[in-house]
Design an enzyme around this catalytic site. Structure first.
Site, PDB file in Angstrom:
ATOM      1  N   ARG A 112       1.944   3.152   2.376  1.00 63.13           N
ATOM      2  CA  ARG A 112       3.094   3.162   3.294  1.00 63.13           C
ATOM      3  C   ARG A 112       4.243   2.350   2.714  1.00 63.13           C
ATOM      4  O   ARG A 112       5.400   2.761   2.777  1.00 63.13           O
ATOM      5  CB  ARG A 112       2.714   2.612   4.669  1.00 63.13           C
ATOM      6  CG  ARG A 112       3.859   2.757   5.686  1.00 63.13           C
ATOM      7  CD  ARG A 112       3.502   2.179   7.051  1.00 63.13           C
ATOM      8  NE  ARG A 112       4.495   2.574   8.048  1.00 63.13           N
ATOM      9  CZ  ARG A 112       5.624   1.928   8.296  1.00 63.13           C
ATOM     10  NH1 ARG A 112       5.922   0.833   7.594  1.00 63.13           N
ATOM     11  NH2 ARG A 112       6.459   2.351   9.220  1.00 63.13           N
ATOM     12  N   CYS A 113       3.922   1.203   2.131  1.00 63.61           N
ATOM     13  CA  CYS A 113       4.966   0.366   1.534  1.00 63.61           C
ATOM     14  C   CYS A 113       5.707   1.108   0.419  1.00 63.61           C
ATOM     15  O   CYS A 113       6.892   0.877   0.196  1.00 63.61           O
ATOM     16  CB  CYS A 113       4.360  -0.911   0.951  1.00 63.61           C
ATOM     17  SG  CYS A 113       3.614  -2.018   2.158  1.00 63.61           S
ATOM     18  N   MET A 114       5.004   1.975  -0.295  1.00 71.37           N
ATOM     19  CA  MET A 114       5.579   2.647  -1.464  1.00 71.37           C
ATOM     20  C   MET A 114       6.331   3.924  -1.116  1.00 71.37           C
ATOM     21  O   MET A 114       6.721   4.672  -2.020  1.00 71.37           O
ATOM     22  CB  MET A 114       4.470   2.985  -2.469  1.00 71.37           C
ATOM     23  CG  MET A 114       3.845   1.780  -3.117  1.00 71.37           C
ATOM     24  SD  MET A 114       2.819   2.249  -4.527  1.00 71.37           S
ATOM     25  CE  MET A 114       1.647   3.343  -3.743  1.00 71.37           C
ATOM     26  N   GLY A 164       0.800  -1.212   0.000  1.00 71.86           N
ATOM     27  CA  GLY A 164       0.000   0.000   0.000  1.00 71.86           C
ATOM     28  C   GLY A 164       0.835   1.265   0.000  1.00 71.86           C
ATOM     29  O   GLY A 164       2.055   1.238  -0.199  1.00 71.86           O
TER      30      GLY A 164
END
Length: 428
Positions: A417-419, A415
């Site tokens: 945050r991951c990106m 998502g």
């Protein structure tokens, strides 16, 4: 469309780089006003994904590159519109290499070796190909991210049986399609950074860029380093959450080992410039649904967290603190997540489950990272458009959702945050 969109993207990126100049890193929470973030715009590495390589490269499907880039540009624009300086991993890497002419060859040799090339013959072939076709530093960096297949290389009479029988589409240097998840290869801890050793060989190659940036880039080379990619044990950035300037949360997960947390804790506590005096190690289930701690819970406001519904109930947490003698003390806690977070956040917290309690919606939207949001400031988060049930629940709980398109980016199973890798947040 891609050409026009790309040129607009580059112009905005140049403008963003000139807006401010924050040296070092400062990330002492998950929710402080976000001022600077590191992204990677998906590139041709996604074009080297095939059905036969999906499992090896940790993908479940193949994103459509043109749409994925447009979605990522929309993500970057949302952040810029909120006053965030957006910098790109590929630019930082090129700038780091340009600080010393010798670094290009040093990096190429290391990259080729870590791609599994062990013969002088193929090392020379690949270096000659890259140096002749990608003279610009950034072009070279992008090519190392995209990978090389056999048909790209000039056909030479090598007198090797492998070259006579190999399919010309065979990957010689594998791509790094997970790079747009910049959260994992390294992570900011207060005013320092950990350069991670990642769980899979495929992703561990990504950490080479962080290593060069934090050793050579003028803005980052003086940042204290709390972990090395050369270490034995695995740790990934999605498992590391800054609760506040004194408390760090780390997941014991499929991808982060307890041995790594022990070593990280020792290094953080030993640094006199660090204000962290407590590390909470959350023992989370080993499964794809709980890949990292930030898929289990993410802070979105002073007193609010999004959570995976499957984590409710008793949870084993280990509280790690310095023992005053250069070592650590560990205390086991067996309480529910709400009680633990309430204690360390310093006020009662509200846990908002992905899907809002609807089991089918929760399972569907958790698969698309419904609880993995990027907080821009307290109460304002970037979310995927497709998780409409969870987003509606967030709205009803007073959260301002900045909605981004996500049909293709979500295929990588990560998502907002991951990106993103925040490099600077203001103090709370």
């Amino acid at each position: 469309m891609e050409g026009n969109h790309g040129s607009r993207h580059i112009d905005r990126r140049a403008c963003a780089r000139s807006e401010s100049h924050m040296q070092g890193v400062n990330v002492k929470s998950e929710i402080g006003n976000l001022k600077k973030v590191i992204l990677h715009r998906p590139g041709n590495e996604l074009l080297n994904l095939t059905p036969n390589t999906l499992e090896e490269l940790l993908f479940d499907d193949i994103p459509f590159l043109e749409v994925a880039q447009a979605e990522h540009d929309a993500f970057a624009d949302i952040l810029r519109n909120e006053g965030v300086e957006v910098v790109y991993l590929e630019d930082l890497m090129a700038e780091a290499l340009d600080t010393d002419p010798a670094l290009r060859e040093q990096f190429l040799n290391q990259w080729i070796y870590e791609a599994g090339i062990r013969t002088d013959l193929y090392t020379d072939i690949i270096k000659d190909y890259i140096n002749s076709e990608y003279a610009g530093t950034k072009d070279m960096v992008m090519k190392t991210m995209a990978g090389i297949n056999l048909q790209e290389l000039p056909q030479q009479h090598t007198n090797l049986l492998v070259d006579m029988v190999s399919d010309r589409t065979k990957l010689v240097c594998a791509p790094m399609p997970n790079l747009y998840f910049t959260r994992d290869p390294f992570n900011m801890i207060g005013n320092g950074v950990g350069i991670n050793r990642m769980y899979s060989t495929t992703r561990n190659r990504e950490t080479i860029y962080g290593s060069y940036i934090f050793n050579y880039h003028p803005d980052f080379k003086d940042v204290p380093q709390y972990y090395s990619r050369e270490n034995t044990f695995h740790v990934e950035g999605g498992d590391v959450l800054n609760i506040n300037d004194h408390v760090l949360a780390i997941g014991i997960s499929q991808r982060t080992e307890p041995d790594a947390i022990d070593q990280l804790a020792h290094n953080v506590f030993s640094d006199e410039t660090s204000t962290i005096d407590t590390i909470l190690a959350f023992n989370i289930p080993v499964s794809r649904a709980f890949m990292h701690l930030d898929t289990v819970f993410t802070q979105i406001d002073y007193d609010k967290f999004t959570i995976h519904p499957g984590i409710m109930g008793p949870l084993t947490v280990f509280e790690i603190t310095p023992d005053g003698k250069g070592g650590t003390k560990i205390r086991e806690r067996d309480e529910d997540l709400e009680s633990i977070l309430t204690e360390y956040v310093g006020q009662p917290v509200q846990l908002i489950p992905c899907g809002g309690g609807d089991r089918i919606a929760a399972e569907r939207e958790q698969w698309n990272d419904g609880s993995n949001t990027l907080c821009v400031r307290p109460g304002t988060v970037v979310v995927y458009q497709r998780n409409n049930v969870t987003n509606d629940v967030l709205y009803k709980n007073g959260i301002n959702c900045l909605v981004m398109p996500s049909a293709e980016l979500s295929r990588g199973r990560g998502g907002p945050r991951c990106m993103s890798m925040p490099a600077w947040r203001e103090a709370l």
